[in-house]
Design a protein around this motif. Structure first.
Motif, mmCIF file in Angstrom:
data_model
loop_
_atom_site.group_PDB
_atom_site.id
_atom_site.type_symbol
_atom_site.label_atom_id
_atom_site.label_comp_id
_atom_site.label_asym_id
_atom_site.label_seq_id
_atom_site.Cartn_x
_atom_site.Cartn_y
_atom_site.Cartn_z
ATOM 1 N N ASP A 23 0.862 -1.516 0.267
ATOM 2 C CA ASP A 23 0.181 -0.078 -0.247
ATOM 3 C C ASP A 23 1.028 1.305 0.096
ATOM 4 O OD1 ASP A 23 -2.269 -1.618 0.267
ATOM 5 O OD2 ASP A 23 -2.323 -1.544 2.047
ATOM 6 N N GLN A 24 2.214 1.178 -0.982
ATOM 7 C CA GLN A 24 2.825 2.303 -0.075
ATOM 8 C C GLN A 24 3.843 1.822 -1.675
ATOM 9 O OE1 GLN A 24 5.762 3.401 2.735
ATOM 10 N NE2 GLN A 24 3.572 2.919 4.320
ATOM 11 N N THR A 25 4.441 3.764 -1.729
ATOM 12 C CA THR A 25 5.282 3.758 -3.290
ATOM 13 C C THR A 25 6.223 4.303 -3.560
ATOM 14 O OG1 THR A 25 5.395 3.242 -5.649
ATOM 15 C CG2 THR A 25 3.947 4.865 -4.776
ATOM 16 N N SER A 26 7.580 4.061 -3.193
ATOM 17 C CA SER A 26 8.402 5.189 -3.743
ATOM 18 C C SER A 26 9.770 4.341 -4.255
ATOM 19 C CB SER A 26 9.208 5.061 -2.058
ATOM 20 O OG SER A 26 9.539 3.515 -1.627
ATOM 21 N N GLN A 47 15.941 6.662 -11.520
ATOM 22 C CA GLN A 47 14.508 5.988 -10.728
ATOM 23 C C GLN A 47 12.859 5.795 -11.797
ATOM 24 O OE1 GLN A 47 14.671 8.669 -7.838
ATOM 25 N NE2 GLN A 47 12.367 10.188 -9.064
ATOM 26 N N VAL A 48 12.373 4.935 -10.716
ATOM 27 C CA VAL A 48 11.216 4.737 -11.034
ATOM 28 C C VAL A 48 10.632 4.652 -10.457
ATOM 29 C CG1 VAL A 48 12.003 3.360 -13.310
ATOM 30 C CG2 VAL A 48 11.717 2.286 -11.913
ATOM 31 N N ILE A 49 8.903 4.639 -10.285
ATOM 32 C CA ILE A 49 7.879 4.775 -9.878
ATOM 33 C C ILE A 49 7.226 3.308 -9.899
ATOM 34 C CG2 ILE A 49 6.257 5.613 -7.939
ATOM 35 C CD1 ILE A 49 7.514 8.046 -8.457
ATOM 36 N N ILE A 50 7.164 2.382 -8.745
ATOM 37 C CA ILE A 50 6.325 1.273 -9.357
ATOM 38 C C ILE A 50 4.983 1.374 -8.835
ATOM 39 C CG2 ILE A 50 5.214 -1.008 -8.253
ATOM 40 C CD1 ILE A 50 7.921 -1.032 -9.724
ATOM 41 N N PRO A 51 3.536 2.233 -10.039
ATOM 42 C CA PRO A 51 2.318 2.367 -9.916
ATOM 43 C C PRO A 51 1.542 1.072 -8.433
ATOM 44 C CG PRO A 51 2.730 1.837 -11.405
ATOM 45 C CD PRO A 51 3.831 1.479 -11.360
ATOM 46 N N LEU A 52 1.189 2.357 -7.802
ATOM 47 C CA LEU A 52 0.381 2.005 -6.501
ATOM 48 C C LEU A 52 -0.644 0.515 -6.742
ATOM 49 C CD1 LEU A 52 -0.532 2.445 -3.280
ATOM 50 C CD2 LEU A 52 -1.532 3.908 -4.196
ATOM 51 N N GLU A 53 -1.324 0.060 -8.016
ATOM 52 C CA GLU A 53 -2.305 -1.238 -8.498
ATOM 53 C C GLU A 53 -1.323 -2.103 -8.029
ATOM 54 O OE1 GLU A 53 -2.562 -1.038 -12.851
ATOM 55 O OE2 GLU A 53 -2.420 1.186 -12.425
ATOM 56 N N TYR A 54 0.334 -2.394 -8.299
ATOM 57 C CA TYR A 54 0.887 -3.211 -8.227
ATOM 58 C C TYR A 54 1.501 -3.111 -6.836
ATOM 59 C CZ TYR A 54 0.651 -2.996 -13.107
ATOM 60 O OH TYR A 54 0.392 -3.219 -14.596
ATOM 61 N N CYS A 55 1.082 -2.687 -5.762
ATOM 62 C CA CYS A 55 2.045 -2.792 -4.686
ATOM 63 C C CYS A 55 0.779 -2.816 -3.839
ATOM 64 C CB CYS A 55 2.514 -1.140 -3.790
ATOM 65 S SG CYS A 55 4.114 -1.049 -5.129
ATOM 66 N N LEU A 56 -0.621 -3.412 -4.000
ATOM 67 C CA LEU A 56 -1.346 -3.602 -2.991
ATOM 68 C C LEU A 56 -1.670 -5.390 -2.396
ATOM 69 C CD1 LEU A 56 -4.521 -2.694 -4.651
ATOM 70 C CD2 LEU A 56 -2.778 -0.906 -3.271
ATOM 71 N N ARG A 57 -0.410 -5.512 -2.223
ATOM 72 C CA ARG A 57 -0.288 -7.579 -1.896
ATOM 73 C C ARG A 57 1.320 -6.985 -1.936
ATOM 74 N NH1 ARG A 57 0.941 -10.988 -5.410
ATOM 75 N NH2 ARG A 57 0.354 -10.987 -7.662
ATOM 76 N N ASN A 58 2.018 -8.448 -1.144
ATOM 77 C CA ASN A 58 3.077 -8.817 -1.427
ATOM 78 C C ASN A 58 3.677 -8.922 -2.445
ATOM 79 O OD1 ASN A 58 3.959 -7.687 1.943
ATOM 80 N ND2 ASN A 58 2.397 -9.956 2.744
ATOM 81 N N ARG A 59 4.905 -8.775 -3.140
ATOM 82 C CA ARG A 59 4.589 -9.143 -4.110
ATOM 83 C C ARG A 59 6.248 -8.855 -4.157
ATOM 84 N NH1 ARG A 59 1.876 -6.954 -9.257
ATOM 85 N NH2 ARG A 59 -0.144 -7.768 -8.707
ATOM 86 N N LYS A 60 7.551 -9.933 -5.089
ATOM 87 C CA LYS A 60 8.581 -9.564 -5.241
ATOM 88 C C LYS A 60 8.685 -9.375 -6.549
ATOM 89 C CE LYS A 60 10.462 -12.709 -2.064
ATOM 90 N NZ LYS A 60 11.628 -14.260 -2.068
ATOM 91 N N PHE A 61 9.310 -8.452 -7.331
ATOM 92 C CA PHE A 61 9.721 -7.747 -7.967
ATOM 93 C C PHE A 61 11.016 -7.946 -9.043
ATOM 94 C CE2 PHE A 61 6.628 -4.821 -6.584
ATOM 95 C CZ PHE A 61 5.425 -5.169 -7.877
ATOM 96 N N LYS A 62 11.272 -8.476 -10.153
ATOM 97 C CA LYS A 62 12.590 -8.343 -10.704
ATOM 98 C C LYS A 62 12.668 -6.908 -11.556
ATOM 99 C CE LYS A 62 15.194 -10.454 -14.626
ATOM 100 N NZ LYS A 62 15.429 -11.961 -14.756
#
Length: 100
Positions: A7-10, A69-84
């Motif tokens: 629920d956050q993004t940076s 830098q990039v900011i991951i859109p909030l819609e992708y941060c609504l649950r626990n995930r690991k990103f590559k």
């Protein structure tokens, strides 16, 4: 490694190295292709870690040479995930990339 909380993004930053030096890319054109590599069996349908979920253009950090830098859109941060993240760019006419 960058951390993003649910629920956050940076901003997620990377430095571009070429020939052992930190450099700016040609035309400031850096893209980040993002993959979900969580391997969470509770998600239906199952996420394929080899298929990108989105690609985004990076922004140059003006105060730091070779940093983007990039900011991951909030819609992708609504649950626990690991990103590559695969960063792609061109330097002196040569394509380059790195990931983490």
């Amino acid at each position: 490694m960058a951390e993003i909380y649910v629920d956050q993004t940076s901003p997620i930053k990377t430095k571009i190295f070429w020939g052992g030096e930190i450099v700016d890319v040609d035309g400031n054109d850096v893209t980040a292709t993002v993959y979900d590599i969580t391997e969470d069996n509770t998600v239906n349908p199952t996420v394929d870690p080899n298929t990108p979920i989105f690609t985004i253009s990076a922004t140059k950090v003006e105060t730091d040479s070779g940093t983007y830098q990039v900011i991951i859109p909030l819609e992708y941060c609504l649950r626990n995930r690991k990103f590559k993240i695969v960063w792609s760019y061109v330097i002196d006419g040569h394509e380059g990339s790195h990931s983490y």
